[in-house]
Design an enzyme around this catalytic site. Structure first.
Site, PDB file in Angstrom:
ATOM      1  CG  ASN A  13      -4.170   0.572   2.659  1.00  0.00           C
ATOM      2  OD1 ASN A  13      -4.319   1.045   3.788  1.00  0.00           O
ATOM      3  ND2 ASN A  13      -2.974   0.419   2.147  1.00  0.00           N
ATOM      4  CB  CYS A  74      -2.310  -1.116   9.305  1.00  0.00           C
ATOM      5  SG  CYS A  74      -2.944  -0.951   7.624  1.00  0.00           S
ATOM      6  CB  CYS A 199      -3.352   5.668   5.023  1.00  0.00           C
ATOM      7  SG  CYS A 199      -2.574   5.488   6.646  1.00  0.00           S
TER       8      CYS A 199
END
Length: 260
Positions: A13, A74, A199
Site C-alpha cells: 500500500n 487510512c 488496506c
C-alpha cells in the site's frame, strides 16, 4: 514550484509523503493531488499524505485518496506516516498524532515495524452474507470461495456503488479463512476504485469481523494481504473492541522532487 516528496509503502500500500509543517502545499488542488498519485503521469501511489503541525500532539495526518479527494482514515498510511515522522526526526520511537478519526498512539522499531492504535469499535452489523463496521473507514467484509481467482475489482465495485451503501459507498473486503488465527483478504478501496495490495483499516475490519461472527476466538489475528502480512490485536468485552492495534512493516522507498 518544486516540492520535495518521500515515497513509502506498507505491505504494498504505497503513499506520497509531504512534510507540510510550513503549510506551503495547495491542499484544495484536487487535480494536482490526483496527478501526483498517477502511476503514469506523476509519482504513483494509492494516496498522498501531508504531515502537519498540531498544537496538542506530535503531528497531524491529512490523507487524500488517489482520486485527489480528502478521505477517511487510512491504517497503512498512518503507519507509514509514523515511519516518515521518525525519519524526519519529528518523533523518536513512540508518538501520538491526530487524524480525521481522532487521536492515535503508535510506535516504530529499528526494523521499521510500526504498531498503530486504531479506533475502538462498538457497532458491528452482522448480516447473513456479510458484516459491516467502521474502523476509521467503512468496511464491508464478506467470506468468499476461491479468493485467489475472485474478481475483486468487478465484484467490489458492484457492492461499493450498489444500493447497500448509497452515494458514499464503502470499502469492500473479500476473505478466506486459513486457520483459527489467520485469514487472507483482498480489498477494493473506494477513492482508489480498484484493488490495492493492502488496506490497514480493511485488515482491522476483517480481524474484528471474523471474531465477531465466531470464525475465530483469537484476539491476535494474522492477515495475509496481497502485499505481505499484517497483525491485528485487540481486547474484547462483549461486542466492544478496544486497544485495537494494527502492526506491520512501513518501508521508505525513495525521495525526490517534482515540479508542480
Amino acid at each position: 514550484m518544486q516540492i520535495e516528496f518521500y515515497k513509502y509503502q506498507g505491505t504494498g500500500n504505497d503513499f506520497v509523503m509531504i512534510d507540510n509543517r510550513s503549510n506551503f502545499f495547495p491542499k484544495d488542488d484536487v487535480k494536482l493531488i490526483e496527478r501526483l498519485c498517477d502511476r503514469r503521469f506523476g509519482i504513483g501511489a494509492d494516496g498522498l499524505i501531508l504531515l502537519e503541525n498540531d498544537t496538542e500532539t506530535d503531528f497531524r495526518m491529512v490523507y487524500y485518496n488517489s482520486d485527489g479527494n480528502q478521505s477517511s482514515m487510512c491504517g497503512n498510511g498512518g503507519r507509514c506516516l509514523v515511519a516518515f515522522a521518525n525519519q524526519l526526526g519529528v518523533i523518536d520511537d513512540k508518538t501520538t498524532f491526530i487524524a480525521t478519526d481522532g487521536l492515535h498512539h503508535a510506535s516504530v522499531n529499528t526494523d521499521s515495524i510500526v504498531s498503530l492504535q486504531m479506533i475502538d469499535v462498538n457497532e458491528i452489523q452482522k448480516k447473513d452474507s456479510y458484516t459491516f463496521l467502521n474502523t476509521g473507514s467503512p468496511h464491508h467484509v464478506q467470506i468468499v470461495d476461491d479468493l485467489e481467482h475472485y474478481n475483486v475489482k468487478e465484484n467490489g465495485a458492484a457492492i461499493r456503488y450498489g444500493e447497500l451503501y448509497g452515494e458514499k459507498g464503502s470499502n469492500v473486503n473479500f476473505v478466506k479463512k486459513v486457520d483459527n488465527d489467520t485469514f487472507s483478504l483482498r480489498t477494493y478501496e473506494r477513492g482508489v476504485e480498484d484493488e490495492t495490495f493492502a488496506c490497514g483499516t480493511g485488515a482491522t475490519a476483517v480481524a474484528i469481523a471474523m471474531n465477531a461472527i465466531g470464525e475465530t476466538d483469537q484476539t491476535s489475528i494474522h492477515l495475509n494481504v496481497e502485499g505481505g502480512k499484517l497483525v491485528v490485536s485487540f481486547d474484547k468485552d462483549n461486542d466492544v473492541y478496544t486497544n485495537v492495534f494494527l502492526t506491520g512493516p512501513a518501508k521508505f522507498v525513495f525521495k525526490g522532487t517534482i515540479e508542480i
